[in-house]
Scaffold this motif. Structure first.
Motif, short mmCIF file in Angstrom:
data_model
loop_
_atom_site.label_atom_id
_atom_site.label_comp_id
_atom_site.label_asym_id
_atom_site.label_seq_id
_atom_site.Cartn_x
_atom_site.Cartn_y
_atom_site.Cartn_z
N VAL A 104 -7.34 -69.57 -52.92
CA VAL A 104 -8.75 -69.29 -52.61
C VAL A 104 -9.54 -70.60 -52.53
CG1 VAL A 104 -10.88 -68.23 -53.48
CG2 VAL A 104 -8.74 -66.96 -53.55
N PHE A 105 -9.28 -71.53 -53.45
CA PHE A 105 -9.93 -72.85 -53.44
C PHE A 105 -9.59 -73.60 -52.14
CE2 PHE A 105 -9.98 -77.40 -54.78
CZ PHE A 105 -11.34 -77.50 -55.07
N LEU A 106 -8.32 -73.57 -51.74
CA LEU A 106 -7.91 -74.20 -50.49
C LEU A 106 -8.66 -73.58 -49.32
CD1 LEU A 106 -4.31 -75.10 -49.42
CD2 LEU A 106 -5.80 -73.87 -47.86
N ALA A 107 -8.77 -72.26 -49.29
CA ALA A 107 -9.50 -71.57 -48.21
C ALA A 107 -10.96 -71.97 -48.21
CB ALA A 107 -9.35 -70.06 -48.37
N ASP A 108 -11.57 -72.15 -49.37
CA ASP A 108 -12.96 -72.60 -49.45
C ASP A 108 -13.12 -73.99 -48.85
OD1 ASP A 108 -13.70 -70.23 -50.67
OD2 ASP A 108 -13.76 -71.08 -52.70
N ILE A 109 -12.17 -74.89 -49.12
CA ILE A 109 -12.20 -76.24 -48.54
C ILE A 109 -12.10 -76.15 -47.02
CG2 ILE A 109 -10.90 -78.41 -48.32
CD1 ILE A 109 -10.14 -78.08 -51.30
N VAL A 110 -11.15 -75.37 -46.54
CA VAL A 110 -10.95 -75.22 -45.09
C VAL A 110 -12.21 -74.64 -44.44
CG1 VAL A 110 -9.63 -73.98 -43.34
CG2 VAL A 110 -8.45 -75.08 -45.27
N ASP A 111 -12.77 -73.58 -45.01
CA ASP A 111 -13.97 -72.97 -44.43
C ASP A 111 -15.15 -73.95 -44.40
OD1 ASP A 111 -12.81 -70.52 -43.79
OD2 ASP A 111 -13.34 -69.61 -45.72
N ALA A 112 -15.33 -74.74 -45.46
CA ALA A 112 -16.40 -75.72 -45.49
C ALA A 112 -16.19 -76.78 -44.40
CB ALA A 112 -16.50 -76.38 -46.86
N ALA A 113 -14.95 -77.22 -44.22
CA ALA A 113 -14.66 -78.22 -43.19
C ALA A 113 -14.90 -77.65 -41.79
CB ALA A 113 -13.23 -78.71 -43.34
N VAL A 114 -14.51 -76.41 -41.56
CA VAL A 114 -14.74 -75.76 -40.26
C VAL A 114 -16.23 -75.69 -39.96
CG1 VAL A 114 -14.62 -73.51 -39.08
CG2 VAL A 114 -12.57 -74.48 -40.18
N ARG A 115 -17.05 -75.47 -40.98
CA ARG A 115 -18.49 -75.36 -40.80
C ARG A 115 -19.21 -76.71 -40.79
NH1 ARG A 115 -16.41 -71.01 -42.38
NH2 ARG A 115 -17.25 -68.94 -42.14
N GLY A 116 -18.45 -77.80 -40.95
CA GLY A 116 -19.05 -79.13 -40.89
C GLY A 116 -19.71 -79.58 -42.17
N HIS A 117 -19.32 -79.04 -43.29
CA HIS A 117 -19.92 -79.39 -44.58
C HIS A 117 -19.10 -80.47 -45.27
CE1 HIS A 117 -22.54 -75.60 -44.91
NE2 HIS A 117 -22.10 -75.71 -43.69
N VAL A 118 -18.77 -81.52 -44.50
CA VAL A 118 -17.93 -82.61 -44.99
C VAL A 118 -18.60 -83.95 -44.68
CG1 VAL A 118 -15.67 -83.74 -44.80
CG2 VAL A 118 -15.85 -81.26 -44.56
N VAL A 119 -18.68 -84.81 -45.70
CA VAL A 119 -19.17 -86.17 -45.53
C VAL A 119 -18.09 -87.11 -46.04
CG1 VAL A 119 -20.89 -87.87 -46.24
CG2 VAL A 119 -21.59 -85.51 -45.78
N GLU A 120 -17.78 -88.11 -45.24
CA GLU A 120 -16.84 -89.14 -45.66
C GLU A 120 -17.59 -90.45 -45.81
OE1 GLU A 120 -12.79 -91.41 -44.21
OE2 GLU A 120 -13.62 -89.84 -42.97
N VAL A 121 -17.33 -91.14 -46.89
CA VAL A 121 -17.87 -92.48 -47.10
C VAL A 121 -16.67 -93.41 -47.13
CG1 VAL A 121 -19.20 -94.00 -48.62
CG2 VAL A 121 -19.78 -91.56 -48.48
N SER A 122 -16.67 -94.41 -46.24
CA SER A 122 -15.53 -95.32 -46.20
C SER A 122 -15.99 -96.76 -46.35
CB SER A 122 -14.74 -95.14 -44.90
OG SER A 122 -15.55 -95.45 -43.78
N ALA A 123 -15.13 -97.54 -46.96
CA ALA A 123 -15.33 -98.97 -47.16
C ALA A 123 -13.93 -99.59 -47.07
CB ALA A 123 -15.97 -99.24 -48.52
N PRO A 124 -13.84 -100.91 -46.97
CA PRO A 124 -12.51 -101.51 -46.86
C PRO A 124 -11.57 -101.06 -47.98
CG PRO A 124 -14.20 -103.15 -46.42
CD PRO A 124 -14.91 -101.90 -46.89
N GLY A 125 -10.46 -100.44 -47.58
CA GLY A 125 -9.44 -100.04 -48.53
C GLY A 125 -9.68 -98.75 -49.28
#
Length: 156
Positions: free
Chosen positions: A92-113
């Protein structure tokens, strides 16, 4: 040749199979959904979702007899990654992650490495995972999350 443990017929597997079937219909025309079955790759089953929108996150989940795993991202070398137990609760937790990603509720912060993935669930809860690829003994620069490049993924 090594023997593999067959996938159990359990609640976790049934939940993930229903998720894949629902997303095939829901994402028709907006993403491709590729299934790799135990017949194609003994010992596991996986689903790869490739969005047509270039700013949306790709999603992959893997199911084995022992564990579940999900990855989200695709705009940098690193992706958000969660390893989970093979339980109905973690399915169920995995499905919640997938559903949030499908809806665009994902932010990535990247820096070197390093990269930090933040996923927001409908109830406002934010889950975070951080990955890094730096030489042993190197510490992250303080404040990298504040100063890093932020990517807001689009809905599928």
């Amino acid at each position: 040749m090594t023997e593999t443990t067959p996938l159990p017929r359990d609640e976790a597997g049934a939940h993930l199979e229903a998720l894949a079937a629902r997303l095939e219909t829901e994402l028709a025309g907006r993403a491709t959904l590729e299934r790799v079955t135990p017949e194609d790759h003994p010992g596991g089953r996986s689903v790869v979702i490739r969005p047509r929108h270039p700013a949306a996150a790709s999603i992959t989940w893997v199911e084995t007899a022992e564990f579940l795993s999900v990855e989200v991202g695709g705009h940098t070398q690193r992706r958000g990654h969660w390893d989970l137990d093979r339980t109905s609760l973690d399915a169920v937790f995995l499905a919640d992650i997938v559903d949030a990603a499908v809806r665009g509720h994902v932010v990535e912060v990247s820096a070197p490495g390093r990269s930090r993935m933040e996923i927001t669930f409908p109830d406002g809860e934010v889950i975070v995972t951080t990955t890094s690829q730096v030489p042993a003994g190197c510490l992250p620069i303080p404040g990298w999350v504040r100063r890093g490049k932020r990517i807001q993924y689009a809905p599928h």
